[in-house]
Design a protein around this motif. Structure first.
Motif, PDB file in Angstrom:
ATOM      1  N   THR A 303       0.820  -1.222   0.000  1.00 29.85           N
ATOM      2  CA  THR A 303       0.000   0.000   0.000  1.00 29.85           C
ATOM      3  C   THR A 303       0.846   1.260   0.000  1.00 29.85           C
ATOM      4  OG1 THR A 303      -0.146  -0.147   2.420  1.00 29.85           O
ATOM      5  CG2 THR A 303      -1.947  -1.124   1.135  1.00 29.85           C
ATOM      6  N   ASN A 472     -15.544  -7.133  -2.813  1.00 26.08           N
ATOM      7  CA  ASN A 472     -15.817  -6.543  -1.506  1.00 26.08           C
ATOM      8  C   ASN A 472     -14.589  -6.685  -0.626  1.00 26.08           C
ATOM      9  OD1 ASN A 472     -15.816  -9.229  -0.484  1.00 26.08           O
ATOM     10  ND2 ASN A 472     -17.994  -9.442  -0.979  1.00 26.08           N
ATOM     11  N   ASN A 473     -14.704  -6.271   0.630  1.00 30.85           N
ATOM     12  CA  ASN A 473     -13.531  -6.289   1.506  1.00 30.85           C
ATOM     13  C   ASN A 473     -13.162  -7.692   1.991  1.00 30.85           C
ATOM     14  OD1 ASN A 473     -15.585  -6.757   3.274  1.00 30.85           O
ATOM     15  ND2 ASN A 473     -15.300  -4.887   4.483  1.00 30.85           N
ATOM     16  N   GLN A 474     -13.878  -8.716   1.531  1.00 30.82           N
ATOM     17  CA  GLN A 474     -13.525 -10.100   1.858  1.00 30.82           C
ATOM     18  C   GLN A 474     -12.603 -10.716   0.809  1.00 30.82           C
ATOM     19  OE1 GLN A 474     -14.517 -11.452   4.841  1.00 30.82           O
ATOM     20  NE2 GLN A 474     -15.265  -9.352   5.132  1.00 30.82           N
ATOM     21  N   HIS A 476      -9.388 -11.737  -1.238  1.00 33.16           N
ATOM     22  CA  HIS A 476      -7.962 -11.951  -0.998  1.00 33.16           C
ATOM     23  C   HIS A 476      -7.288 -12.221  -2.333  1.00 33.16           C
ATOM     24  CE1 HIS A 476      -8.196 -12.353   3.455  1.00 33.16           C
ATOM     25  NE2 HIS A 476      -9.443 -12.740   3.156  1.00 33.16           N
TER      26      HIS A 476
END
Length: 489
Positions: A303, A472-474, A476
């Protein structure tokens, strides 16, 4: 007396062996190419296919429309490697008509010679082959008129085998091992129940004792000099045990596995290699202490990087192939669907996420007919092209490989294909080898897991940000470029 004589003869034989081994054979020959007019292969009075040709040329398997030079030389040993070169090359620029016959994916800027050793009737031969055509820096093509071929077999001592390191013993030498199979590449889940059914003692099993080994699918290289793993490679896994460190009922681990068939990126295209020996790839589980390093899928935090490249599409590729028919019941070449009584067959490919540009379609097939014949390829009502087969005897087949380009509607999520054989006689037939497709698709979640890549994102200094829609934020994301170093981004 006899013992001394034997010892002297043995020493003499050993010295002679060293002398002959160090005197590797060298071949230096000047060859000329007598280019002739292009020739045509007729499928009917209306259709014909044109080929470049020089005297003695044979058809190249990958670039069927290009002539291949091949020759064999007697050598004094079964050499695994060669030093070779093509020197003093005389070129002649090709005419525009000739250049039009060169496939779009042929981009050789130098002569790429292949050398292999073969044995026939107890005699060793060095077999060379190359396409005597290059692409110049100005984008034009030139053909070879003459050149010098220099070839020297490298003896076993010169290969310096000591540079290759070997493990002292296989990881399989110790402990108990449990084997599992996978049929295709992707993420796999192994549960507590799966482990118990394999006979693994899971009661009170510490999670940090679970390790996984496997080298992925794909056939071993046929060349002795090819790179292959010396032993089973440990693969990273991710364990879900509730955080207590014990592998209990309801716990599981996941890992990425490579299936039996493999893909390679060659000359700007993804090309598959079908495993003719196995329909499954195998992985091995160990729970014995001290086996491996118990690799885990770690997280790499990117990031903090500043991206300079953005990608919202990916390269999707897929193939259809089955092994059913083998002409002459020998060799490695197998074919699938027959176009005989049934002369037309339908196929369909998914385009996950929807197509965003043209689709590349590669079709390989073979015809068996005493007359020339053809196999047409359509997508819906759009004609993509034709594969032509020359006339052959009943026990032989004429191969043809063609690449087509098709522009689907924007966002189209499937690709229908229809192959139709033009059957010239009752005994004529065609057999499909494989169909490959490659397409740019929109990068979006269409299933619980999927693989994606973008060759354009790779390059010196590039920091690429992938934008995945419908996520979504799930979600990987794992980097599975290196099976032994899989990590999460």
């Amino acid at each position: 007396m006899n013992v001394k004589t034997w010892a002297i003869m043995l020493l003499f034989s050993y010295l002679m062996f060293q002398i002959f081994e160090n005197q590797a054979q060298k071949i230096n020959e000047k060859v000329s190419f007598k280019w002739e007019k292009t020739y045509f292969r007729l499928s009917s009075e209306e259709k014909k296919q044109e080929f470049l040709y020089f005297k003695g040329a044979v058809s190249d398997k990958r670039f069927e429309s290009l002539p291949l030079f091949t020759k064999r030389y007697i050598v004094d040993n079964f050499y695994e490697n060669y030093e070779y070169a093509v020197e003093n090359v005389v070129f002649e620029e090709m005419t525009s008509d000739e250049a039009q016959l060169i496939p779009e994916d042929f981009n050789n800027t130098s002569i790429k010679m292949i050398v292999k050793t073969m044995v026939e009737s107890h005699q060793n031969y060095a077999v060379i082959s190359f396409i005597p055509i290059i692409k110049n820096g100005n984008g034009r093509f030139s053909k070879v008129i003459s050149c010098d071929i220099i070839l020297r077999g490298i003896s076993s001592r010169e290969q310096k085998r000591d540079k290759r390191s070997y493990v002292s013993n296989s990881v399989l030498q110790y402990g108990n091992w449990y084997k599992i199979a996978v049929a295709e590449s992707g993420l796999y889940k192994v549960t507590y129940s799966d482990m118990a059914n394999l006979g693994i003692p899971v009661s009170g099993l510490s999670s940090d004792r679970i390790s996984l080994f496997g080298n992925g699918g794909g056939m071993l290289p046929e060349d002795n000099s090819g790179i292959r793993a010396d032993d089973l490679i440990e693969n990273p896994i991710r364990i879900f045990d509730g955080g207590d460190g014990v592998f209990n009922q309801g716990d599981y681990f996941i890992f990425y596995a490579q299936g039996p068939h493999r893909w390679d990126y060659v000359n700007g295209y993804f090309t598959h290699t079908y495993n003719i020996y196995s329909d499954e790839a195998y992985y091995f589980i160990s729970v014995d202490e001290g086996i491996g390093t118990t690799k885990r899928v770690n997280i790499v935090d990117n990031t903090g990087l500043l991206s300079n490249n953005s990608v919202n599409t990916y390269t999707y590729y897929d193939f259809i192939e089955s092994d059913v028919k083998n002409f002459g019941e020998t060799g490695q070449q197998w074919y699938g669907d027959a176009f005989d009584v049934q002369t037309s067959r339908d196929y369909s490919f998914s385009l996950p996420g929807g197509a965003s540009s043209s689709v590349q379609i590669k079709v390989a097939a073979a015809g068996v007919a005493t007359q020339s014949s053809s196999l047409s390829v359509l997508s819906g009502s759009s004609s993509l092209g034709v594969l032509y087969f020359s006339s052959v005897g009943d026990s032989y087949a004429s191969e043809s490989v063609q690449r087509f380009s098709y522009m689907p509607a924007s966002g189209q999520t499937s690709l229908p294909l229809t192959l139709t054989y033009s059957k010239p006689s009752v005994s004529s037939a065609a057999f499909l080898d494989y169909i490959e497709i490659e397409a740019k698709c929109r990068l979006q979640m269409t299933s619980s897991q999927f693989s994606f890549c973008s060759p354009e994102a790779v390059g010196s200094g590039k920091v690429t940000e992938f934008s995945i829609s419908n996520a979504n934020n799930q979600l990987h994301v794992w980097d599975v470029t290196d099976l032994s170093q899989v990590y999460e981004i």
